[in-house]
Design an enzyme around this catalytic site. Structure first.
Site, PDB file in Angstrom:
ATOM      1  N   LYS A  25       0.835  -1.213   0.000  1.00 23.94           N
ATOM      2  CA  LYS A  25       0.000   0.000   0.000  1.00 23.94           C
ATOM      3  C   LYS A  25       0.866   1.259   0.000  1.00 23.94           C
ATOM      4  O   LYS A  25       0.620   2.188  -0.766  1.00 23.94           O
ATOM      5  CB  LYS A  25      -0.943  -0.037   1.213  1.00 23.94           C
ATOM      6  CG  LYS A  25      -1.887   1.140   1.294  1.00 23.94           C
ATOM      7  CD  LYS A  25      -3.127   0.801   2.088  1.00 23.94           C
ATOM      8  CE  LYS A  25      -2.914   0.860   3.593  1.00 23.94           C
ATOM      9  NZ  LYS A  25      -2.680   2.233   4.087  1.00 23.94           N
ATOM     10  N   SER A  26       1.869   1.296   0.859  1.00 20.83           N
ATOM     11  CA  SER A  26       2.724   2.502   0.939  1.00 20.83           C
ATOM     12  C   SER A  26       3.443   2.760  -0.383  1.00 20.83           C
ATOM     13  O   SER A  26       3.536   3.900  -0.843  1.00 20.83           O
ATOM     14  CB  SER A  26       3.774   2.324   2.040  1.00 20.83           C
ATOM     15  OG  SER A  26       3.164   2.281   3.292  1.00 20.83           O
ATOM     16  N   ARG A  30       2.951   5.902  -3.237  1.00 24.48           N
ATOM     17  CA  ARG A  30       4.091   6.706  -3.706  1.00 24.48           C
ATOM     18  C   ARG A  30       4.247   6.604  -5.220  1.00 24.48           C
ATOM     19  O   ARG A  30       4.540   7.601  -5.884  1.00 24.48           O
ATOM     20  CB  ARG A  30       5.363   6.272  -2.972  1.00 24.48           C
ATOM     21  CG  ARG A  30       5.382   6.794  -1.510  1.00 24.48           C
ATOM     22  CD  ARG A  30       6.301   5.985  -0.637  1.00 24.48           C
ATOM     23  NE  ARG A  30       6.414   6.522   0.718  1.00 24.48           N
ATOM     24  CZ  ARG A  30       5.490   6.369   1.693  1.00 24.48           C
ATOM     25  NH1 ARG A  30       4.356   5.730   1.463  1.00 24.48           N
ATOM     26  NH2 ARG A  30       5.700   6.874   2.904  1.00 24.48           N
ATOM     27  N   GLY A 102      -4.934   8.200   5.396  1.00 26.34           N
ATOM     28  CA  GLY A 102      -4.000   9.157   5.990  1.00 26.34           C
ATOM     29  C   GLY A 102      -2.810   9.396   5.086  1.00 26.34           C
ATOM     30  O   GLY A 102      -2.290  10.521   5.001  1.00 26.34           O
ATOM     31  N   ARG A 130      -8.224  12.405  12.618  1.00 27.61           N
ATOM     32  CA  ARG A 130      -6.780  12.143  12.775  1.00 27.61           C
ATOM     33  C   ARG A 130      -5.956  13.423  12.779  1.00 27.61           C
ATOM     34  O   ARG A 130      -6.300  14.402  12.116  1.00 27.61           O
ATOM     35  CB  ARG A 130      -6.319  11.166  11.681  1.00 27.61           C
ATOM     36  CG  ARG A 130      -7.038   9.830  11.813  1.00 27.61           C
ATOM     37  CD  ARG A 130      -6.557   8.822  10.836  1.00 27.61           C
ATOM     38  NE  ARG A 130      -5.185   8.428  11.112  1.00 27.61           N
ATOM     39  CZ  ARG A 130      -4.484   7.616  10.332  1.00 27.61           C
ATOM     40  NH1 ARG A 130      -5.030   7.139   9.225  1.00 27.61           N
ATOM     41  NH2 ARG A 130      -3.258   7.294  10.638  1.00 27.61           N
ATOM     42  N   SER A 175       7.473   9.048  11.781  1.00 30.01           N
ATOM     43  CA  SER A 175       6.336   8.893  10.871  1.00 30.01           C
ATOM     44  C   SER A 175       6.808   9.069   9.443  1.00 30.01           C
ATOM     45  O   SER A 175       7.318  10.133   9.070  1.00 30.01           O
ATOM     46  CB  SER A 175       5.254   9.936  11.191  1.00 30.01           C
ATOM     47  OG  SER A 175       4.429  10.149  10.060  1.00 30.01           O
ATOM     48  N   ASP A 325       1.797  -1.025  11.961  1.00 29.26           N
ATOM     49  CA  ASP A 325       0.492  -1.475  11.473  1.00 29.26           C
ATOM     50  C   ASP A 325       0.209  -2.929  11.840  1.00 29.26           C
ATOM     51  O   ASP A 325      -0.920  -3.404  11.673  1.00 29.26           O
ATOM     52  CB  ASP A 325       0.414  -1.303   9.957  1.00 29.26           C
ATOM     53  CG  ASP A 325       0.479   0.168   9.553  1.00 29.26           C
ATOM     54  OD1 ASP A 325       0.075   1.026  10.356  1.00 29.26           O
ATOM     55  OD2 ASP A 325       0.951   0.452   8.440  1.00 29.26           O
ATOM     56  N   LYS A 352      -4.234   6.061  14.843  1.00 29.12           N
ATOM     57  CA  LYS A 352      -4.361   5.386  13.548  1.00 29.12           C
ATOM     58  C   LYS A 352      -5.826   5.456  13.085  1.00 29.12           C
ATOM     59  O   LYS A 352      -6.590   6.263  13.599  1.00 29.12           O
ATOM     60  CB  LYS A 352      -3.852   3.944  13.658  1.00 29.12           C
ATOM     61  CG  LYS A 352      -2.350   3.868  13.927  1.00 29.12           C
ATOM     62  CD  LYS A 352      -1.562   4.437  12.760  1.00 29.12           C
ATOM     63  CE  LYS A 352      -0.068   4.384  13.003  1.00 29.12           C
ATOM     64  NZ  LYS A 352       0.695   5.058  11.937  1.00 29.12           N
ATOM     65  N   ARG A 401      -7.301  -3.184   9.618  1.00 36.59           N
ATOM     66  CA  ARG A 401      -6.370  -4.112  10.275  1.00 36.59           C
ATOM     67  C   ARG A 401      -7.029  -4.794  11.482  1.00 36.59           C
ATOM     68  O   ARG A 401      -6.704  -5.935  11.804  1.00 36.59           O
ATOM     69  CB  ARG A 401      -5.090  -3.394  10.663  1.00 36.59           C
ATOM     70  CG  ARG A 401      -4.456  -2.648   9.483  1.00 36.59           C
ATOM     71  CD  ARG A 401      -2.994  -2.852   9.302  1.00 36.59           C
ATOM     72  NE  ARG A 401      -2.500  -1.961   8.255  1.00 36.59           N
ATOM     73  CZ  ARG A 401      -2.250  -2.318   6.992  1.00 36.59           C
ATOM     74  NH1 ARG A 401      -2.419  -3.563   6.601  1.00 36.59           N
ATOM     75  NH2 ARG A 401      -1.826  -1.434   6.106  1.00 36.59           N
TER      76      ARG A 401
END
Ligand code: S3P
Length: 440
Positions: A25-26, A30, A102, A130, A175, A325, A352, A401
């Site tokens: 996902k990250s 990107r 987020g 958040r 972060s 996570d 989160k 999650r």
């Protein structure tokens, strides 16, 4: 909690065989955002098709990137993104909807800061709770403006400026979203923007930006810097499997008697496989081996098997970002280990998709397992002979999650469980149930 309950039946057989998990996902976020920022046409493969990534895709399309990604037989997205490059993002006509994501929100803030446009970011109920000042603070120091002034939560309007100043910034929290937002803004500022983190967070941005032609220096551990102004040029990105998704079948295999599985083509980025280190420290039968690379990301195979005698472990604060996570599902494994497992300095869990710190304590209480907070330490007293009672109901609280974590109680046990709002899995791993059932 009576609405929207999903019954999760036991798998009824050990998990065996070889699988792949969907794209990271990250890294997917990107690849989409950097492709949109770049001059030219980027080719992407293995992109995760999930609600969060679709939030990023929708946002860049609304600002003029040409997105041409198609669903592949393996469920991933592949194709091209032609970026706005030097002409910059187009002023969006409507607020950008970041959904539950987020990562979309915080990375977009850094992406938008260097352009003379205004864009309003909004999100769902969870995202609208958040904290955002951690991002708007440093970006304001660079010259961007956010309205309403000083507000912590979405909706927020970003007022960018093409006269962004560089920044030296000691981050108060580890972060990757914050680090990335500042670095993305820094690419377009006049001079060197430098960030230092209190502990290592995932470094996909530092690893991927050079492929897009942006030089990123890493002067020391936990530091990164870019010297602007620079430009992004189109690149090819192959997204590897997501270790955070792999953690669920891996923990299922640890818990379900007779199981032995291999998960191939997963990112083995050192800042992402903390969960595997924790399982190993608990004496779980797990190993991983690098088989190649996707760009600068190491990829490989995780092998994991059922383990009857799990023991508790202590995780130090410096290691938390590397498994942040995965703490909910690791907590479920800890519930089966002998002794008290302690995740030290896990306070970030409170901010989160939901308050995962409290949600873990509450969910384990449903199981009859004692878990508690000592300051920012999350403590779990395991029960090696834990046998879930019939008729248990868990609530995902709309958190993907947590939905997968509590479903493992049913999948790996002998009694079905009910999970409220299980469809939250669409955020990161829509094919989770089919994938895990295919191993049984
Ligand atoms: C992410 C960073 C982490 C992680 C999130 C994805 C990223 O958040 O929890 O799921 O892609 O950069 P923080 O930056 O808030 O730690």
């Amino acid at each position: 909690m009576s609405t929207n309950l999903t019954t999760i039946e036991p798998l009824g057989a050990p998990l065996t065989g070889t699988m792949r998990v969907p794209g990271d996902k990250s890294i997917s976020h990107r690849s989409v955002l950097f492709g949109a920022m770049a001059e030219g046409t980027s080719h992407l493969t293995g992109v995760l098709d999930s609600a969060d990534v679709r939030s990023s895709l929708g946002a860049v399309a609304a600002m003029g990137a040409q997105v041409n990604l198609e669903k592949q037989p393996d469920g991933s997205l592949a194709g091209t993104i032609t970026g706005w490059g030097e002409s910059g993002p187009r002023q969006p006509e409507e607020p950008l909807d970041c959904g539950n994501s987020g990562t979309t929100t915080r990375l977009l803030m850094g992406l938008l800061a260097p352009w003379d446009i205004q864009a309003t970011l909004q999100g769902d109920e969870s995202l609208s709770r958040r904290p955002m000042r951690r991002i708007t603070g440093p970006l304001s120091q660079m010259g961007a403006r956010f309205t309403p002034d000083g507000q912590e939560t979405l909706p927020l309007t970003v007022h960018g400026t093409c006269e962004l100043q560089p920044l030296r910034y000691e981050m108060p929290v580890a972060s990757a979203q914050l680090k990335t937002a500042v670095l993305l803004a820094g690419i377009f500022a006049q001079g060197t923007t430098w960030v230092q983190e209190p502990a290592p967070s995932r470094d996909h941005t530092e690893l991927m930006l050079p492929a897009f032609g942006v030089a990123v220096e890493r002067p020391a551990a936990c530091q990164a810097q870019v010297t602007g102004p620079q430009r992004l040029h189109a690149a090819d990105v192959d997204v590897p499997g997501d270790p955070s998704s792999a953690a669920f079948p891996a923990c299922a295999a640890v818990l379900a008697p007779g199981s032995s599985i291999r998960i191939e083509n997963v990112s083995l980025n050192a800042a992402r496989i903390g969960f595997a280190q924790v399982l190993k420290a608990m004496d779980a039968q797990i190993s991983w081996k690098q088989t190649g690379a996707a760009g600068e990301e190491p990829i490989g195979t995780i092998s994991v098997a059922h383990t009857a005698d799990l023991k508790a472990t202590t995780v130090e604060p410096q290691a938390i970002a590397g498994m942040v996570d995965e703490i909910p599902v690791l907590s479920l494994v800890a519930a089966h280990a002998s002794g008290v497992t302690r995740f030290k300095g896990a306070g970030e869990l409170r901010v989160k998709e939901t308050d995962r710190f409290q949600a873990v304590i509450d969910g384990l209480a449903v199981l009859g397992v004692r878990a508690w907070a000592e300051g920012d330490d999350l403590c779990i007293e395991g029960q090696p002979d834990l046998q879930p009672q019939p008729g248990l109901t868990f609530d995902s609280l709309d958190d993907h999650r947590l939905a997968m974590t509590w479903s493992l109680v049913g999948l790996t046990g002998t009694e079905p469980v009910q999970v409220a709002r299980f469809d939250a899995i669409r955020i990161s791993y829509p094919t989770f149930l089919d994938d895990i059932r295919s191993l049984a």
